[in-house]
Design an enzyme around this catalytic site. Structure first.
Site, short mmCIF file in Angstrom:
data_model
loop_
_atom_site.label_atom_id
_atom_site.label_comp_id
_atom_site.label_asym_id
_atom_site.label_seq_id
_atom_site.Cartn_x
_atom_site.Cartn_y
_atom_site.Cartn_z
N TYR A 67 87.82 -15.64 109.78
CA TYR A 67 87.12 -16.62 109.02
C TYR A 67 86.29 -17.68 110.20
O TYR A 67 85.40 -18.81 109.43
CB TYR A 67 87.98 -17.63 108.17
CG TYR A 67 87.76 -17.87 106.75
CD1 TYR A 67 87.03 -17.11 105.67
CD2 TYR A 67 87.57 -19.51 106.79
CE1 TYR A 67 86.59 -17.84 105.57
CE2 TYR A 67 87.08 -20.40 106.19
CZ TYR A 67 86.58 -19.22 104.60
OH TYR A 67 85.85 -19.82 103.57
N TYR A 84 88.67 -22.52 101.20
CA TYR A 84 89.33 -21.69 101.53
C TYR A 84 90.82 -22.23 102.56
O TYR A 84 90.57 -22.61 103.45
CB TYR A 84 88.94 -20.30 102.34
CG TYR A 84 89.50 -19.53 101.97
CD1 TYR A 84 89.89 -18.53 101.26
CD2 TYR A 84 89.79 -18.67 103.29
CE1 TYR A 84 91.34 -17.53 101.51
CE2 TYR A 84 90.12 -17.75 103.89
CZ TYR A 84 90.67 -16.77 102.83
OH TYR A 84 91.83 -15.82 102.43
#
Ligand code: NAI
Length: 279
Positions: A169, A159
């Site tokens: 994240y 990602y």
């Protein structure tokens, strides 16, 4: 989001005669689940694997049946498990494999909602081992056992938070940065040794079990969708891209981080996002 994916209905036999191992199919939302289905549609034979914990959920059996694939348990943090997986897969296929999908990620810090700057290092170690080092372990084991055929292809999912800051994240950002680096470095050595290629696909945010563990994931998905000229790429489209990388059409592509994100990564700002700011 509308399904704008007509391609999955068609098959081109792109993987005819190829054999592969698919890590990380947990349930029908998993990206790996779609890749398994798509690879088999394209003529591949596969082995499915996941951690013993994930297998206890029992959902993988349906996919195994659909794909006519054996399930071989392996916790990717265990050298013995990964070695056993390759041994059993090579017995099953009567030889090496042509492709491997690494679709694995887990962070205890994310799960417990511990912010990045307060991370618990035991949790960080565990997440790093599962999410990043596991790619090294899989590749090193395969290389030692000569388990991947010449011109074989290994793809790991990543990602963009591995390259740019997305605060929620968390430590997965560091794991993804390391994962991409391992793909690049191992890609060099495995390319030299046996013409095996190694790439990462940097996928749009996608509604899966791992994805929805990230705080505020719904907003994240909407934002990315509005930022991307083509909209977010979904899991089926990601599967199509994986298949293309397993196929012989991409034989000279290696050591790359390939964005599969509808243009998100190279968009500064979109009209839609600008308009929402003015309000
Ligand atoms: P998922 O939750 O369906 O898949 C994650 C998999 O990792 C599960 O099958 C889980 O059992 C497996 N796993 C966890 N610990 C393991 C261990 N010790 N040994 C073996 N397997 C283990 O979620 P998803 O989204 O399909 O994730 C697949 C990959 O795609 C991950 O690398 C994820 O980071 C990546 N990705 C996901 C995005 C998203 O928004 N969902 C976006 C970009 C990348």
């Amino acid at each position: 989001m509308p399904s704008h994916n007509k391609l999955t209905a068609m098959a081109y036999n792109l993987l005819k005669g190829k054999k592969g191992i698919i890590f990380g199919a947990l349930n029908s939302q998993s990206i790996a689940w779609k890749v398994a289905q798509r690879a088999v549609q394209e003529g591949a034979e596969i082995v499915l694997t996941n951690s013993p914990l994930a297998l206890r959920m029992g959902e993988l059996n349906a996919l195994a049946e659909e794909c006519n694939a054996p399930v071989i348990p392996a916790d990717v943090t265990s050298n013995d498990d990964v070695q056993n997986l390759f041994t059993k897969s090579m017995e099953h296929f009567n030889g090496g494999v042509d492709f491997v999908l690494h679709s694995i990620g887990m962070s205890i810090n994310v799960r417990k909602g511990i912010p990045y700057y307060e991370n618990n290092y035991e949790f960080t170690h565990k997440g790093f081992d599962i999410s990043a080092l596991s790619l090294h372990r899989v590749l090193a084991t395969a290389m030692k056992m000569d388990a991947i055929n010449e011109w074989g292809s290994v793809v790991a999912l990543t990602y963009i938070a591995g390259q740019r800051v997305f605060p929620d994240y968390n430590d997965m950002a560091d794991n993804k940065a390391a994962l991409e680096s391992i793909a690049r470095n191992f890609g060099y050595f495995y390319g030299k040794k046996n013409k095996v290629r190694v790439n990462t696909i940097s996928q749009s945010p996608t509604l899966t079990t791992a994805g929805s563990g990230v705080k505020g994931f719904g907003g994240f998905i909407d934002y990315a969708d509005k930022m991307s000229p083509l909209g977010n790429a979904d899991a089926d489209q990601c599967a199509d891209y994986c298949v293309s990388l397993f196929s012989d059409f991409t034989r000279m592509v290696t050591m790359q981080n390939l964005f599969h994100d509808g243009g998100f990564s190279f968009t500064g700002v979109s009209q839609e996002v600008m308009e929402s700011m003015g309000k």
